[in-house]
Design a protein around this motif. Structure first.
Motif, PDB file in Angstrom:
ATOM      1  N   GLY A   1      12.439   3.317  -6.834  1.00  0.00           N
ATOM      2  CA  GLY A   1      13.907   2.356  -5.683  1.00  0.00           C
ATOM      3  C   GLY A   1      12.834   2.483  -4.775  1.00  0.00           C
ATOM      4  O   GLY A   1      11.377   3.471  -4.545  1.00  0.00           O
ATOM      5  N   LEU A   2      13.280   2.794  -3.875  1.00  0.00           N
ATOM      6  CA  LEU A   2      13.473   3.332  -2.538  1.00  0.00           C
ATOM      7  C   LEU A   2      14.307   4.027  -2.157  1.00  0.00           C
ATOM      8  O   LEU A   2      16.067   3.902  -1.669  1.00  0.00           O
ATOM      9  N   ALA A   3      14.270   4.913  -1.657  1.00  0.00           N
ATOM     10  CA  ALA A   3      14.927   6.158  -1.117  1.00  0.00           C
ATOM     11  C   ALA A   3      15.807   6.523  -0.167  1.00  0.00           C
ATOM     12  O   ALA A   3      14.793   5.484   0.602  1.00  0.00           O
ATOM     13  N   ALA A   4      16.148   6.788   0.411  1.00  0.00           N
ATOM     14  CA  ALA A   4      17.621   6.619   1.654  1.00  0.00           C
ATOM     15  C   ALA A   4      16.060   7.402   2.848  1.00  0.00           C
ATOM     16  O   ALA A   4      15.606   8.158   1.930  1.00  0.00           O
ATOM     17  N   GLY A   5      16.383   6.369   3.598  1.00  0.00           N
ATOM     18  CA  GLY A   5      15.534   7.282   4.716  1.00  0.00           C
ATOM     19  C   GLY A   5      13.673   6.799   4.155  1.00  0.00           C
ATOM     20  O   GLY A   5      12.883   6.918   4.958  1.00  0.00           O
ATOM     21  N   GLU A   6      13.512   5.884   2.998  1.00  0.00           N
ATOM     22  CA  GLU A   6      11.966   5.364   2.559  1.00  0.00           C
ATOM     23  C   GLU A   6      11.387   3.799   3.623  1.00  0.00           C
ATOM     24  O   GLU A   6      12.596   3.652   3.596  1.00  0.00           O
ATOM     25  N   ILE A   7      10.442   3.616   4.243  1.00  0.00           N
ATOM     26  CA  ILE A   7      10.008   2.866   4.700  1.00  0.00           C
ATOM     27  C   ILE A   7       9.097   2.467   3.545  1.00  0.00           C
ATOM     28  O   ILE A   7       7.403   2.972   2.740  1.00  0.00           O
ATOM     29  N   ASN A   8       8.658   0.707   3.108  1.00  0.00           N
ATOM     30  CA  ASN A   8       7.868   0.159   2.881  1.00  0.00           C
ATOM     31  C   ASN A   8       7.269  -0.835   3.908  1.00  0.00           C
ATOM     32  O   ASN A   8       8.270  -1.599   4.427  1.00  0.00           O
ATOM     33  N   ASN A   9       6.136  -0.761   3.750  1.00  0.00           N
ATOM     34  CA  ASN A   9       4.586  -1.922   4.332  1.00  0.00           C
ATOM     35  C   ASN A   9       4.775  -2.729   3.248  1.00  0.00           C
ATOM     36  O   ASN A   9       4.349  -2.712   2.661  1.00  0.00           O
ATOM     37  N   LEU A  10       5.659  -4.374   4.303  1.00  0.00           N
ATOM     38  CA  LEU A  10       5.010  -5.370   3.169  1.00  0.00           C
ATOM     39  C   LEU A  10       3.916  -6.596   3.339  1.00  0.00           C
ATOM     40  O   LEU A  10       4.126  -6.370   5.084  1.00  0.00           O
ATOM     41  N   TYR A  11       3.574  -6.780   2.966  1.00  0.00           N
ATOM     42  CA  TYR A  11       1.631  -7.845   3.148  1.00  0.00           C
ATOM     43  C   TYR A  11       2.438  -9.003   2.681  1.00  0.00           C
ATOM     44  O   TYR A  11       2.486  -9.377   1.335  1.00  0.00           O
ATOM     45  N   VAL A  12       2.431 -10.135   2.947  1.00  0.00           N
ATOM     46  CA  VAL A  12       3.031 -11.219   2.828  1.00  0.00           C
ATOM     47  C   VAL A  12       1.772 -12.505   3.270  1.00  0.00           C
ATOM     48  O   VAL A  12       1.214 -12.299   4.816  1.00  0.00           O
ATOM     49  N   GLN A  13       1.669 -13.760   2.399  1.00  0.00           N
ATOM     50  CA  GLN A  13       0.596 -15.020   2.706  1.00  0.00           C
ATOM     51  C   GLN A  13       0.929 -15.728   2.636  1.00  0.00           C
ATOM     52  O   GLN A  13       1.600 -16.328   1.646  1.00  0.00           O
ATOM     53  N   PHE A  14       1.570 -16.442   3.869  1.00  0.00           N
ATOM     54  CA  PHE A  14       1.812 -18.172   3.809  1.00  0.00           C
ATOM     55  C   PHE A  14       0.757 -18.968   3.893  1.00  0.00           C
ATOM     56  O   PHE A  14      -0.531 -19.063   4.252  1.00  0.00           O
ATOM     57  N   GLU A  15       0.453 -19.638   2.627  1.00  0.00           N
ATOM     58  CA  GLU A  15      -0.607 -20.774   2.590  1.00  0.00           C
ATOM     59  C   GLU A  15      -0.169 -21.765   2.305  1.00  0.00           C
ATOM     60  O   GLU A  15       0.496 -22.261   1.451  1.00  0.00           O
ATOM     61  N   PHE A  16      -0.050 -23.175   2.846  1.00  0.00           N
ATOM     62  CA  PHE A  16       0.111 -25.115   3.302  1.00  0.00           C
ATOM     63  C   PHE A  16      -1.318 -25.251   2.183  1.00  0.00           C
ATOM     64  O   PHE A  16      -2.739 -25.159   2.342  1.00  0.00           O
ATOM     65  N   VAL A  17      -0.588 -25.588   0.735  1.00  0.00           N
ATOM     66  CA  VAL A  17      -1.824 -25.563  -0.143  1.00  0.00           C
ATOM     67  C   VAL A  17      -2.249 -27.028  -0.302  1.00  0.00           C
ATOM     68  O   VAL A  17      -1.990 -28.449   0.050  1.00  0.00           O
ATOM     69  N   ASP A  18      -3.901 -27.185   0.344  1.00  0.00           N
ATOM     70  CA  ASP A  18      -3.948 -28.306   0.184  1.00  0.00           C
ATOM     71  C   ASP A  18      -4.638 -28.815  -1.613  1.00  0.00           C
ATOM     72  O   ASP A  18      -5.653 -28.370  -2.231  1.00  0.00           O
TER      73      ASP A  18
ATOM     74  N   PHE B   1       0.612  -1.644  -0.176  1.00  0.00           N
ATOM     75  CA  PHE B   1      -0.351   0.040   0.188  1.00  0.00           C
ATOM     76  C   PHE B   1       1.161   1.668  -0.202  1.00  0.00           C
ATOM     77  O   PHE B   1       0.244   2.261   0.130  1.00  0.00           O
ATOM     78  N   ASP B   2       1.944   0.678   0.360  1.00  0.00           N
ATOM     79  CA  ASP B   2       3.028   2.173  -0.042  1.00  0.00           C
ATOM     80  C   ASP B   2       3.861   2.540  -0.882  1.00  0.00           C
ATOM     81  O   ASP B   2       3.448   4.029  -1.492  1.00  0.00           O
ATOM     82  N   LYS B   3       3.081   1.549  -2.456  1.00  0.00           N
ATOM     83  CA  LYS B   3       3.611   2.352  -3.426  1.00  0.00           C
ATOM     84  C   LYS B   3       2.008   2.253  -4.625  1.00  0.00           C
ATOM     85  O   LYS B   3       0.843   0.826  -4.283  1.00  0.00           O
ATOM     86  N   GLU B   4       1.976   2.460  -5.778  1.00  0.00           N
ATOM     87  CA  GLU B   4       0.702   2.179  -6.539  1.00  0.00           C
ATOM     88  C   GLU B   4       0.909   0.915  -7.171  1.00  0.00           C
ATOM     89  O   GLU B   4       2.313   0.933  -8.429  1.00  0.00           O
ATOM     90  N   THR B   5       0.050   0.138  -7.432  1.00  0.00           N
ATOM     91  CA  THR B   5       0.807  -1.567  -8.118  1.00  0.00           C
ATOM     92  C   THR B   5      -0.358  -1.220  -8.849  1.00  0.00           C
ATOM     93  O   THR B   5       0.511  -2.252  -9.996  1.00  0.00           O
ATOM     94  N   GLY B   6      -1.301  -0.899  -9.335  1.00  0.00           N
ATOM     95  CA  GLY B   6      -2.270  -1.603 -10.686  1.00  0.00           C
ATOM     96  C   GLY B   6      -2.834  -1.871 -10.626  1.00  0.00           C
ATOM     97  O   GLY B   6      -2.723  -2.280 -11.955  1.00  0.00           O
ATOM     98  N   PHE B   7      -2.738  -3.537  -9.603  1.00  0.00           N
ATOM     99  CA  PHE B   7      -4.101  -4.181  -9.965  1.00  0.00           C
ATOM    100  C   PHE B   7      -4.733  -4.401  -8.741  1.00  0.00           C
ATOM    101  O   PHE B   7      -4.868  -3.540  -7.856  1.00  0.00           O
ATOM    102  N   ASN B   8      -5.946  -4.748  -9.121  1.00  0.00           N
ATOM    103  CA  ASN B   8      -6.869  -4.748  -8.559  1.00  0.00           C
ATOM    104  C   ASN B   8      -6.932  -5.334  -7.548  1.00  0.00           C
ATOM    105  O   ASN B   8      -7.971  -5.338  -6.447  1.00  0.00           O
ATOM    106  N   ASP B   9      -6.640  -6.762  -7.939  1.00  0.00           N
ATOM    107  CA  ASP B   9      -6.930  -7.849  -7.059  1.00  0.00           C
ATOM    108  C   ASP B   9      -5.598  -7.698  -6.064  1.00  0.00           C
ATOM    109  O   ASP B   9      -4.870  -6.975  -5.874  1.00  0.00           O
ATOM    110  N   ASN B  10      -5.853  -8.132  -4.920  1.00  0.00           N
ATOM    111  CA  ASN B  10      -5.170  -7.891  -3.813  1.00  0.00           C
ATOM    112  C   ASN B  10      -3.814  -8.411  -3.623  1.00  0.00           C
ATOM    113  O   ASN B  10      -3.042  -8.265  -2.967  1.00  0.00           O
ATOM    114  N   VAL B  11      -3.709  -9.469  -4.292  1.00  0.00           N
ATOM    115  CA  VAL B  11      -2.651 -10.695  -4.986  1.00  0.00           C
ATOM    116  C   VAL B  11      -1.686  -9.702  -5.377  1.00  0.00           C
ATOM    117  O   VAL B  11      -2.433  -9.941  -6.819  1.00  0.00           O
ATOM    118  N   ILE B  12      -0.614  -9.505  -5.396  1.00  0.00           N
ATOM    119  CA  ILE B  12       0.532  -8.904  -6.544  1.00  0.00           C
ATOM    120  C   ILE B  12       0.802 -10.136  -6.878  1.00  0.00           C
ATOM    121  O   ILE B  12       1.015 -10.061  -8.071  1.00  0.00           O
TER     122      ILE B  12
END
Length: 197
Positions: free
Chosen positions: A151-168, A111-122
């Motif tokens: 890029g990631l500018a000096a002093g910049e912070i990105n909040n990242l979101y990840v989901q781990f899934e044990f696929v059935d 959410f710190d960068k505009e992804t251009g994807f409508n789906d939440n999964v990048i």
């Protein structure tokens, strides 16, 4: 003039010449200016806000785990990209199975960068494929995950979101009972291109 006299005169002239060269002084104007210069290299330093992103027990096929973490550039130089390098070891797996083929990572919208994807999964991929990806593939999915076109500018912070899934996979997955996977993620930051200073 005799030979002795000529020889004596030549020696005297030579001694006089040497003395003029060695002890003679010449007057001239001069001017000097000193320039004291510094060339200091910058730093490229990416850090995570936590040493462990995920640690969980008692997983079963179908489980998923959402996690967040922060990636920060605490250096003095801007980063052109951050590559995610994946490695893991497994233990307790029965037979020649690989649990990494059954753990899918869903990288969610940054959410710190505009992804251009409508789906939440990048981007989503199994740990096995992430580990065995070619360098070009790593660069491709890393740019999707971190959205580092800017890029990631000096002093910049990105909040990242990840989901781990044990696929059935709706098949027998008993080979993974009591199995353990140790995941190592390396965030490899790259500098921007050189420029005129």
């Amino acid at each position: 003039m005799g030979l002795k006299k000529k020889l004596g005169t030549s020696i005297a002239a030579a001694v006089l010449g040497v003395s003029l060269i060695g002890g003679g002084t010449f007057a001239y104007f001069s001017s000097a200016e000193t320039s004291n210069n510094t060339l200091a290299a910058g730093t490229l330093d990416v850090v995570l806000d936590k040493p462990v992103i995920i640690e969980i027990d008692n997983l079963k096929p179908g489980d998923w785990m959402d996690r967040t973490f922060k990636l920060e550039n605490i250096g003095s130089l801007d980063m052109s990209k951050v590559l995610l390098l994946t490695d893991y070891t497994q233990s307790g797996v029965k037979g020649d199975e690989d649990i990494g083929k059954h753990i899918q990572v869903n990288f969610l919208k940054n959410f710190d960068k505009e992804t251009g994807f409508n789906d939440n999964v990048i981007y989503h991929e199994t740990l096995y494929n992430l580990k065995n990806a070619s360098p070009d593939t790593v660069q491709g999915y890393s740019s999707k995950i971190f959205k580092t076109e800017d890029g990631l500018a000096a002093g910049e912070i990105n909040n990242l979101y990840v989901q781990f899934e044990f696929v059935d996979n709706e098949e027998d997955q008993n080979a993974f009972q009591d199995a353990t996977l140790q995941l190592k993620w390396t965030f490899d930051a790259k500098q921007t291109e050189g420029e005129s200073k």
